[in-house]
Design a protein around this motif. Sequence first.
Motif, PDB file in Angstrom:
ATOM      1  N   LEU A  64       0.829  -1.201   0.000  1.00  0.00           N
ATOM      2  CA  LEU A  64       0.000   0.000   0.000  1.00  0.00           C
ATOM      3  C   LEU A  64       0.865   1.254   0.000  1.00  0.00           C
ATOM      4  CD1 LEU A  64      -2.765   1.503   0.433  1.00  0.00           C
ATOM      5  CD2 LEU A  64      -2.368   1.245   2.890  1.00  0.00           C
ATOM      6  N   VAL A  65       0.448   2.252  -0.772  1.00  0.00           N
ATOM      7  CA  VAL A  65       1.022   3.596  -0.720  1.00  0.00           C
ATOM      8  C   VAL A  65      -0.120   4.557  -0.406  1.00  0.00           C
ATOM      9  CG1 VAL A  65       2.092   5.469  -2.044  1.00  0.00           C
ATOM     10  CG2 VAL A  65       2.923   3.113  -2.305  1.00  0.00           C
ATOM     11  N   SER A  66       0.114   5.461   0.550  1.00  0.00           N
ATOM     12  CA  SER A  66      -0.880   6.480   0.892  1.00  0.00           C
ATOM     13  C   SER A  66      -0.202   7.841   0.867  1.00  0.00           C
ATOM     14  CB  SER A  66      -1.472   6.214   2.285  1.00  0.00           C
ATOM     15  OG  SER A  66      -2.400   7.228   2.624  1.00  0.00           O
ATOM     16  N   ILE A  67      -0.545   8.639  -0.132  1.00  0.00           N
ATOM     17  CA  ILE A  67       0.056   9.966  -0.316  1.00  0.00           C
ATOM     18  C   ILE A  67      -1.056  10.994  -0.527  1.00  0.00           C
ATOM     19  CG2 ILE A  67       1.575  11.406  -1.734  1.00  0.00           C
ATOM     20  CD1 ILE A  67       3.105   9.250  -0.281  1.00  0.00           C
ATOM     21  N   GLN A  68      -1.069  12.056   0.275  1.00  0.00           N
ATOM     22  CA  GLN A  68      -2.088  13.096   0.132  1.00  0.00           C
ATOM     23  C   GLN A  68      -1.909  13.814  -1.210  1.00  0.00           C
ATOM     24  OE1 GLN A  68       0.522  16.312   2.728  1.00  0.00           O
ATOM     25  NE2 GLN A  68      -1.363  15.545   3.579  1.00  0.00           N
ATOM     26  N   HIS A  69      -3.017  14.204  -1.822  1.00  0.00           N
ATOM     27  CA  HIS A  69      -2.939  14.908  -3.094  1.00  0.00           C
ATOM     28  C   HIS A  69      -2.407  16.322  -2.901  1.00  0.00           C
ATOM     29  CE1 HIS A  69      -5.128  16.905  -6.704  1.00  0.00           C
ATOM     30  NE2 HIS A  69      -3.921  16.528  -7.059  1.00  0.00           N
ATOM     31  N   THR A  70      -2.953  17.032  -1.915  1.00  0.00           N
ATOM     32  CA  THR A  70      -2.560  18.407  -1.652  1.00  0.00           C
ATOM     33  C   THR A  70      -2.114  18.559  -0.214  1.00  0.00           C
ATOM     34  OG1 THR A  70      -4.224  19.195  -3.222  1.00  0.00           O
ATOM     35  CG2 THR A  70      -3.302  20.814  -1.727  1.00  0.00           C
ATOM     36  N   ASN A  71      -0.946  19.132  -0.017  1.00  0.00           N
ATOM     37  CA  ASN A  71      -0.516  19.391   1.356  1.00  0.00           C
ATOM     38  C   ASN A  71      -1.397  20.478   1.962  1.00  0.00           C
ATOM     39  OD1 ASN A  71       1.324  21.243   3.252  1.00  0.00           O
ATOM     40  ND2 ASN A  71       1.926  19.115   3.448  1.00  0.00           N
ATOM     41  N   ASN A  89      14.497  39.016   3.415  1.00  0.00           N
ATOM     42  CA  ASN A  89      15.286  38.441   4.503  1.00  0.00           C
ATOM     43  C   ASN A  89      14.484  38.274   5.791  1.00  0.00           C
ATOM     44  OD1 ASN A  89      17.626  38.344   2.907  1.00  0.00           O
ATOM     45  ND2 ASN A  89      18.108  40.480   3.394  1.00  0.00           N
ATOM     46  N   GLU A  90      13.254  38.700   5.783  1.00  0.00           N
ATOM     47  CA  GLU A  90      12.448  38.652   7.001  1.00  0.00           C
ATOM     48  C   GLU A  90      11.231  37.743   6.889  1.00  0.00           C
ATOM     49  OE1 GLU A  90      12.319  42.887   6.525  1.00  0.00           O
ATOM     50  OE2 GLU A  90      12.916  43.165   8.614  1.00  0.00           O
ATOM     51  N   VAL A  91      10.920  37.305   5.675  1.00  0.00           N
ATOM     52  CA  VAL A  91       9.720  36.501   5.431  1.00  0.00           C
ATOM     53  C   VAL A  91      10.028  35.397   4.422  1.00  0.00           C
ATOM     54  CG1 VAL A  91       7.366  36.524   4.502  1.00  0.00           C
ATOM     55  CG2 VAL A  91       8.158  38.433   5.892  1.00  0.00           C
ATOM     56  N   THR A  92       9.476  34.209   4.664  1.00  0.00           N
ATOM     57  CA  THR A  92       9.508  33.130   3.676  1.00  0.00           C
ATOM     58  C   THR A  92       8.074  32.764   3.325  1.00  0.00           C
ATOM     59  OG1 THR A  92      11.594  32.188   4.470  1.00  0.00           O
ATOM     60  CG2 THR A  92      10.143  30.733   3.208  1.00  0.00           C
ATOM     61  N   ILE A  93       7.752  32.782   2.040  1.00  0.00           N
ATOM     62  CA  ILE A  93       6.445  32.344   1.558  1.00  0.00           C
ATOM     63  C   ILE A  93       6.680  31.108   0.692  1.00  0.00           C
ATOM     64  CG2 ILE A  93       4.421  32.921   0.174  1.00  0.00           C
ATOM     65  CD1 ILE A  93       4.824  35.824   0.931  1.00  0.00           C
ATOM     66  N   TYR A  94       6.054  30.018   1.048  1.00  0.00           N
ATOM     67  CA  TYR A  94       6.300  28.752   0.356  1.00  0.00           C
ATOM     68  C   TYR A  94       5.453  28.653  -0.908  1.00  0.00           C
ATOM     69  CZ  TYR A  94       8.863  27.575   4.529  1.00  0.00           C
ATOM     70  OH  TYR A  94       9.780  27.603   5.547  1.00  0.00           O
ATOM     71  N   PRO A  95       5.999  28.032  -1.956  1.00  0.00           N
ATOM     72  CA  PRO A  95       5.249  27.902  -3.208  1.00  0.00           C
ATOM     73  C   PRO A  95       4.004  27.047  -3.007  1.00  0.00           C
ATOM     74  CG  PRO A  95       7.237  26.552  -3.262  1.00  0.00           C
ATOM     75  CD  PRO A  95       7.334  27.398  -2.038  1.00  0.00           C
ATOM     76  N   SER A  96       2.897  27.438  -3.619  1.00  0.00           N
ATOM     77  CA  SER A  96       1.632  26.722  -3.484  1.00  0.00           C
ATOM     78  C   SER A  96       0.969  26.592  -4.837  1.00  0.00           C
ATOM     79  CB  SER A  96       0.699  27.464  -2.527  1.00  0.00           C
ATOM     80  OG  SER A  96      -0.581  26.870  -2.497  1.00  0.00           O
ATOM     81  N   GLN A  97       0.346  25.449  -5.070  1.00  0.00           N
ATOM     82  CA  GLN A  97      -0.431  25.252  -6.293  1.00  0.00           C
ATOM     83  C   GLN A  97      -1.931  25.428  -6.050  1.00  0.00           C
ATOM     84  OE1 GLN A  97       2.161  21.856  -6.420  1.00  0.00           O
ATOM     85  NE2 GLN A  97       2.062  21.879  -8.647  1.00  0.00           N
ATOM     86  N   LEU A  98      -2.277  25.768  -4.817  1.00  0.00           N
ATOM     87  CA  LEU A  98      -3.631  26.197  -4.492  1.00  0.00           C
ATOM     88  C   LEU A  98      -3.575  27.695  -4.240  1.00  0.00           C
ATOM     89  CD1 LEU A  98      -5.120  23.534  -2.035  1.00  0.00           C
ATOM     90  CD2 LEU A  98      -5.324  23.654  -4.527  1.00  0.00           C
ATOM     91  N   PRO A  99      -4.163  28.508  -5.083  1.00  0.00           N
ATOM     92  CA  PRO A  99      -4.014  29.961  -4.938  1.00  0.00           C
ATOM     93  C   PRO A  99      -4.577  30.514  -3.637  1.00  0.00           C
ATOM     94  CG  PRO A  99      -5.694  29.429  -6.576  1.00  0.00           C
ATOM     95  CD  PRO A  99      -4.972  28.158  -6.267  1.00  0.00           C
ATOM     96  N   GLY A 146       0.062  23.820   0.408  1.00  0.00           N
ATOM     97  CA  GLY A 146      -0.704  23.789  -0.834  1.00  0.00           C
ATOM     98  C   GLY A 146      -0.024  23.170  -2.037  1.00  0.00           C
ATOM     99  N   THR A 147       1.045  22.404  -1.837  1.00  0.00           N
ATOM    100  CA  THR A 147       1.690  21.753  -2.971  1.00  0.00           C
ATOM    101  C   THR A 147       0.933  20.500  -3.378  1.00  0.00           C
ATOM    102  OG1 THR A 147       3.182  20.713  -1.359  1.00  0.00           O
ATOM    103  CG2 THR A 147       4.025  22.604  -2.591  1.00  0.00           C
ATOM    104  N   LEU A 148       0.903  20.231  -4.681  1.00  0.00           N
ATOM    105  CA  LEU A 148       0.251  19.038  -5.217  1.00  0.00           C
ATOM    106  C   LEU A 148       1.289  17.944  -5.427  1.00  0.00           C
ATOM    107  CD1 LEU A 148      -2.104  20.625  -7.919  1.00  0.00           C
ATOM    108  CD2 LEU A 148      -2.590  20.139  -5.515  1.00  0.00           C
ATOM    109  N   GLN A 149       0.931  16.736  -5.049  1.00  0.00           N
ATOM    110  CA  GLN A 149       1.844  15.605  -5.200  1.00  0.00           C
ATOM    111  C   GLN A 149       1.630  14.915  -6.547  1.00  0.00           C
ATOM    112  OE1 GLN A 149       4.223  15.396  -3.155  1.00  0.00           O
ATOM    113  NE2 GLN A 149       3.357  16.861  -1.686  1.00  0.00           N
ATOM    114  N   PRO A 150       2.654  14.273  -7.092  1.00  0.00           N
ATOM    115  CA  PRO A 150       2.561  13.623  -8.416  1.00  0.00           C
ATOM    116  C   PRO A 150       1.822  12.292  -8.342  1.00  0.00           C
ATOM    117  CG  PRO A 150       4.746  13.275  -7.494  1.00  0.00           C
ATOM    118  CD  PRO A 150       4.027  14.174  -6.525  1.00  0.00           C
ATOM    119  N   ILE A 151       0.537  12.362  -8.045  1.00  0.00           N
ATOM    120  CA  ILE A 151      -0.255  11.154  -7.808  1.00  0.00           C
ATOM    121  C   ILE A 151      -0.329  10.265  -9.055  1.00  0.00           C
ATOM    122  CG2 ILE A 151      -2.528  10.262  -7.189  1.00  0.00           C
ATOM    123  CD1 ILE A 151      -0.984  11.512  -4.855  1.00  0.00           C
ATOM    124  N   LYS A 152      -0.488  10.862 -10.225  1.00  0.00           N
ATOM    125  CA  LYS A 152      -0.599  10.041 -11.436  1.00  0.00           C
ATOM    126  C   LYS A 152       0.677   9.245 -11.683  1.00  0.00           C
ATOM    127  CE  LYS A 152      -1.833  13.350 -14.240  1.00  0.00           C
ATOM    128  NZ  LYS A 152      -2.202  13.983 -15.533  1.00  0.00           N
TER     129      LYS A 152
END
Length: 389
Positions: free
Chosen positions: A141-148, A278-288, A152-158
């Motif tokens: 079995l593999v269990s991987i969430q589609h969207t964190n 230098n004071e903020v980190t915003i992580y990339p997201s595929q959910l706007p 908001g990152t999408l996983q390569p489910i296909k």
Amino acid sequence: MKYFDYAASSPLDQEAAELYVKAATEYYGNSQSLHDIGYQATTLLENARTEIAKLFAVEADGIFFTSGGSESNLLGIRALLSAKLKEGRHIITGIAEHDSVYLVMKMLEKEGYEVTYLPFNSEGRIEVAAVEEAMRDDTILVSIQHTNPEIGTLQPIKEISSLCKKNQVLLHSDCVQSFGKTPIQEIAAAVDTLSISGHKFYGPKGTGIAYVNPRVAWRPQIEGVAHEKGLRAGTVNVPGILAMTLAAQKAVSGLDEEMNRLSILRDVFTNHFTFLGNEVTIYPSQLPGLIGMRLHDHEGQWVMLECNRRGFAISTGTACHIGLLAPSKTMAAIGVTGKAAKEFIRISFGRQTTEEDVHSLGEFLAELAQQPEINELHRLRYGTILKGS
């Protein structure tokens, strides 16, 4: 109070609420009852199943109604373990899975299963090569969430699905944060089971769906259960299911327009931090509509409480985890640890979010980011709330 925690829960859609009341007061029969009133409830239930199947582009026989995402994850995983394609007790999952999956994995370890937990790369994704490397002859079995649900990152489910099929491994995906926010029909076609939760897309709390591909030969956990073909016990919540179905239809029909609107709001928000590299980190997201970020040298819980004091409701991660005073699992998965991991906050937009509200929040957080590091005075302001952080 301006609400920026739609990733945790959304308000019930007004039309869905009206449908819930109508169904609960006029079509109140038990769907298992054999009289005409029960038959009315059964007809409505099966119509809802058919409509949900259309949204997923799957067979209606694979749609099962549950109490929400957590139950759907448990039932989906258990169903696949009962239908494994080969002998073995090895499971692969991600480090940053939602607690409703993570805690099931910990339970399964106590039952004698061996679980491999995969990290993210720097972009917040699980590498397909890492899944392949972790795959063994006894992997079932593999269990991987589609969207964190935190960045908001999408996983390569296909791609992971192709690997699983090649190795006779079944695949489950938690799509609770995906449905109604990004298309999932291709994901539904790729997995053996998936889960969604009604209150994430303006449906009622206490409703959800477990999709189990009809080709999966699962066995009931409790023999003799009549409801939902034995996948779960308990009287079916027909009013909630109908309201959830209407909310799902509205979410899917307006998806493109809403994604475009949320993308504009995201740009409005992030523009406030353009000169604060230098004071903020915003992580990339595929959910706007979902933004994971850190204000450097500012604890996430303190930032959340300051926002609350100013009338902004944000979060420090998934609602099932934030009370634990532990760093975000997502931060650990991408290699952010220690003090920096506890700086994480999550902003999420929804239907009622306006550009003015987003501008106000971005302006306030930009001001906070430029304040000195948290000191003892900040801790004294909130007493024991920050204790242990």
